[in-house]
Write a protein that holds these residues in place. Structure first.
Motif, PDB file in Angstrom:
ATOM      1  N   MET A   1       0.843  -1.197   0.000  1.00 54.18           N
ATOM      2  CA  MET A   1       0.000   0.000   0.000  1.00 54.18           C
ATOM      3  C   MET A   1       0.885   1.257   0.000  1.00 54.18           C
ATOM      4  N   ILE A   2       0.472   2.287  -0.692  1.00 53.66           N
ATOM      5  CA  ILE A   2       1.234   3.526  -0.755  1.00 53.66           C
ATOM      6  C   ILE A   2       0.575   4.539   0.169  1.00 53.66           C
ATOM      7  N   LYS A   3       1.372   5.111   1.074  1.00 51.91           N
ATOM      8  CA  LYS A   3       0.799   5.967   2.108  1.00 51.91           C
ATOM      9  C   LYS A   3       0.149   7.227   1.552  1.00 51.91           C
ATOM     10  N   ASN A   4       0.632   7.739   0.417  1.00 54.45           N
ATOM     11  CA  ASN A   4       0.046   8.976  -0.085  1.00 54.45           C
ATOM     12  C   ASN A   4      -1.319   8.766  -0.738  1.00 54.45           C
ATOM     13  N   ASP A   5      -1.866   7.550  -0.600  1.00 51.71           N
ATOM     14  CA  ASP A   5      -3.216   7.268  -1.093  1.00 51.71           C
ATOM     15  C   ASP A   5      -4.296   7.779  -0.124  1.00 51.71           C
ATOM     16  N   LYS A   6      -3.919   8.452   0.979  1.00 49.43           N
ATOM     17  CA  LYS A   6      -4.913   8.868   1.970  1.00 49.43           C
ATOM     18  C   LYS A   6      -6.034   9.690   1.346  1.00 49.43           C
ATOM     19  N   ALA A   7      -5.700  10.503   0.343  1.00 42.44           N
ATOM     20  CA  ALA A   7      -6.719  11.355  -0.275  1.00 42.44           C
ATOM     21  C   ALA A   7      -7.840  10.544  -0.899  1.00 42.44           C
ATOM     22  N   GLN A   8      -7.573   9.281  -1.219  1.00 42.62           N
ATOM     23  CA  GLN A   8      -8.584   8.438  -1.850  1.00 42.62           C
ATOM     24  C   GLN A   8      -9.425   7.671  -0.827  1.00 42.62           C
ATOM     25  N   LEU A   9      -9.112   7.830   0.455  1.00 41.83           N
ATOM     26  CA  LEU A   9      -9.835   7.090   1.489  1.00 41.83           C
ATOM     27  C   LEU A   9     -11.133   7.798   1.846  1.00 41.83           C
ATOM     28  N   LYS A  10     -12.111   7.012   2.218  1.00 38.42           N
ATOM     29  CA  LYS A  10     -13.425   7.539   2.568  1.00 38.42           C
ATOM     30  C   LYS A  10     -13.798   7.069   3.967  1.00 38.42           C
ATOM     31  N   LEU A  11     -14.202   8.016   4.827  1.00 36.69           N
ATOM     32  CA  LEU A  11     -14.631   7.691   6.187  1.00 36.69           C
ATOM     33  C   LEU A  11     -16.127   7.398   6.169  1.00 36.69           C
ATOM     34  N   VAL A  12     -16.495   6.181   6.583  1.00 34.55           N
ATOM     35  CA  VAL A  12     -17.877   5.725   6.440  1.00 34.55           C
ATOM     36  C   VAL A  12     -18.366   5.092   7.745  1.00 34.55           C
ATOM     37  N   GLN A  13     -19.681   4.912   7.830  1.00 37.11           N
ATOM     38  CA  GLN A  13     -20.269   4.076   8.877  1.00 37.11           C
ATOM     39  C   GLN A  13     -20.476   2.685   8.289  1.00 37.11           C
ATOM     40  N   PHE A  14     -19.994   1.686   8.978  1.00 33.74           N
ATOM     41  CA  PHE A  14     -20.063   0.326   8.456  1.00 33.74           C
ATOM     42  C   PHE A  14     -21.453  -0.284   8.648  1.00 33.74           C
ATOM     43  N   GLU A  15     -21.735  -1.247   7.789  1.00 35.98           N
ATOM     44  CA  GLU A  15     -23.006  -1.967   7.811  1.00 35.98           C
ATOM     45  C   GLU A  15     -22.731  -3.457   7.997  1.00 35.98           C
ATOM     46  N   ASN A  16     -23.800  -4.230   8.099  1.00 33.24           N
ATOM     47  CA  ASN A  16     -23.646  -5.673   8.310  1.00 33.24           C
ATOM     48  C   ASN A  16     -22.794  -6.333   7.229  1.00 33.24           C
ATOM     49  N   LYS A  17     -22.881  -5.836   6.008  1.00 36.68           N
ATOM     50  CA  LYS A  17     -22.113  -6.418   4.913  1.00 36.68           C
ATOM     51  C   LYS A  17     -20.609  -6.228   5.102  1.00 36.68           C
ATOM     52  N   ASP A  18     -20.215  -5.333   6.010  1.00 32.81           N
ATOM     53  CA  ASP A  18     -18.799  -5.052   6.249  1.00 32.81           C
ATOM     54  C   ASP A  18     -18.203  -5.910   7.368  1.00 32.81           C
ATOM     55  N   ILE A  19     -19.004  -6.739   8.002  1.00 30.10           N
ATOM     56  CA  ILE A  19     -18.524  -7.485   9.177  1.00 30.10           C
ATOM     57  C   ILE A  19     -17.325  -8.360   8.820  1.00 30.10           C
ATOM     58  N   ARG A  20     -17.391  -9.057   7.700  1.00 30.19           N
ATOM     59  CA  ARG A  20     -16.284  -9.926   7.311  1.00 30.19           C
ATOM     60  C   ARG A  20     -14.996  -9.118   7.133  1.00 30.19           C
ATOM     61  N   GLY A  21     -15.089  -7.961   6.510  1.00 25.78           N
ATOM     62  CA  GLY A  21     -13.919  -7.113   6.313  1.00 25.78           C
ATOM     63  C   GLY A  21     -13.360  -6.589   7.628  1.00 25.78           C
ATOM     64  N   LEU A  22     -14.217  -6.316   8.594  1.00 23.80           N
ATOM     65  CA  LEU A  22     -13.767  -5.869   9.903  1.00 23.80           C
ATOM     66  C   LEU A  22     -13.047  -6.980  10.655  1.00 23.80           C
ATOM     67  N   VAL A  23     -13.523  -8.201  10.497  1.00 26.97           N
ATOM     68  CA  VAL A  23     -12.827  -9.351  11.088  1.00 26.97           C
ATOM     69  C   VAL A  23     -11.433  -9.495  10.479  1.00 26.97           C
ATOM     70  N   GLU A  24     -11.340  -9.309   9.173  1.00 26.79           N
ATOM     71  CA  GLU A  24     -10.042  -9.399   8.492  1.00 26.79           C
ATOM     72  C   GLU A  24      -9.101  -8.289   8.944  1.00 26.79           C
ATOM     73  N   LEU A  25      -9.624  -7.074   9.146  1.00 31.18           N
ATOM     74  CA  LEU A  25      -8.803  -5.978   9.649  1.00 31.18           C
ATOM     75  C   LEU A  25      -8.283  -6.314  11.041  1.00 31.18           C
ATOM     76  N   SER A  26      -9.152  -6.843  11.879  1.00 27.87           N
ATOM     77  CA  SER A  26      -8.754  -7.243  13.227  1.00 27.87           C
ATOM     78  C   SER A  26      -7.636  -8.285  13.177  1.00 27.87           C
ATOM     79  N   ALA A  27      -7.804  -9.289  12.348  1.00 22.45           N
ATOM     80  CA  ALA A  27      -6.797 -10.354  12.248  1.00 22.45           C
ATOM     81  C   ALA A  27      -5.461  -9.828  11.739  1.00 22.45           C
ATOM     82  N   SER A  28      -5.506  -8.792  10.901  1.00 24.53           N
ATOM     83  CA  SER A  28      -4.268  -8.261  10.314  1.00 24.53           C
ATOM     84  C   SER A  28      -3.357  -7.617  11.355  1.00 24.53           C
ATOM     85  N   VAL A  29      -3.925  -7.204  12.501  1.00 22.75           N
ATOM     86  CA  VAL A  29      -3.106  -6.621  13.566  1.00 22.75           C
ATOM     87  C   VAL A  29      -2.991  -7.557  14.767  1.00 22.75           C
ATOM     88  N   GLY A  30      -3.417  -8.813  14.594  1.00 24.63           N
ATOM     89  CA  GLY A  30      -3.272  -9.806  15.646  1.00 24.63           C
ATOM     90  C   GLY A  30      -4.373  -9.821  16.685  1.00 24.63           C
TER      91      GLY A  30
END
Length: 289
Positions: free
Chosen positions: A1-30
């Motif tokens: 990942m390239i750090k200067n991509d921050k401008a392309q990031l979007k701050l959102v409220q997550f929904e039920n469809k995002d649960i799997r992705g949140l689990v993966e984010l959690s696992a990525s940091v142990g």
């Protein structure tokens, strides 16, 4: 990942469809959030975070507002490749902005996150003691003929809620209802007149059997509840104990638990936690305060 991509990031409220992705984010940091745990957090409050243009989740933070003048922030995670960009501060601030500015907001911080929270105005007001156990010692199961331990029923909920409110310092009916639904066991302790005097939950996670909340009038009853929740479990266990319960923590150590960390409890918009009656022997999980 390239750090200067921050401008392309979007701050959102997550929904039920995002649960799997949140689990993966959690696992990525142990961390060991599973779909049930994230689902309970989402059902109890709101989860915000950043996504990239491909929809990949790169950060998260959750806020759970309780019935009174208190909320809890947790699940603050940032993808390792995007650290140092201020995403953690931005998503934590989003949680604060979601609730009233006069609401007391607590969180249980990691050592890594503590400096950030201090810069945002959080103050350390207490701590919790994280205990882990590989194998629970069942050689001396607790028996107390003066009390009965039973599985909770729907008719017990109002009494459990009263006990929890006095122990935690705030009413949290919606969260407690969701947590009981998720639990492996929900137990009550009744005295000889049939009055409920304590309760405890266990939740089976992907790594540990999580023990808590546990609310009881004294360390002996708390130990009785824990013993019944842990008895027969084949695997690892975790419990997070508020400060001030030395006798109960000694019991844990005698049963094979090892203290793994002592994270700070931090607070903003107030100097002190709501008054508690010293009967909370285990919290639900750090995200819930």
């Amino acid at each position: 990942m390239i750090k200067n991509d921050k401008a392309q990031l979007k701050l959102v409220q997550f929904e039920n469809k995002d649960i799997r992705g949140l689990v993966e984010l959690s696992a990525s940091v142990g961390w060991d959030y599973d779909e049930q745990e994230v689902g309970t957090v989402m059902a109890s409050g709101k989860i915000f975070g950043h996504k990239n243009a491909d929809g990949e989740i790169l950060s998260s933070a959750a806020i759970i507002k309780y019935d009174g003048n208190l909320a809890s922030i947790g699940m603050v995670i940032v993808n390792n490749d995007f650290r140092g960009l201020g995403l953690g501060k931005e998503v934590t601030q989003k949680c604060l902005d979601y609730v009233s500015s006069d609401l007391s907001v607590m969180l249980i911080a990691t050592e890594e996150g503590k400096p950030l929270y201090e810069k945002m105005g959080f103050k350390t007001v207490d701590s919790v003691h994280k205990f882990l156990c590989d194998t629970y010692d069942v050689t001396k199961s607790i028996v107390n003929i003066n009390y009965t331990v039973e599985s909770c029923t729907e008719s017990d909920f109002n009494e459990i809620l009263k006990i929890d409110e006095a122990a935690f310092g705030n009413k949290r009916s919606h969260f407690l209802h969701q947590r009981i639904k998720q639990s492996k066991q929900c137990l009550t302790v009744k005295d000889s007149q049939g009055n409920i005097i304590g309760y405890g939950l266990s939740v089976l996670g992907s790594v540990n059997l999580i023990l808590g909340p546990i609310a009881a009038p004294n360390p002996q009853i708390a130990a009785l509840i824990l013993d019944r929740l842990a008895y027969g479990h084949q695997g690892k266990l975790r419990i997070d104990v508020p400060s001030g319960h030395k006798e109960f923590m000694l019991f844990l150590e005698n049963k094979g638990f090892v203290k793994a960390a002592n994270p700070p409890v931090m607070l903003i918009n107030s100097a002190n936690l709501p008054p508690r009656n010293n009967t909370l022997f285990a919290i639900a999980a750090q995200v819930f305060g």
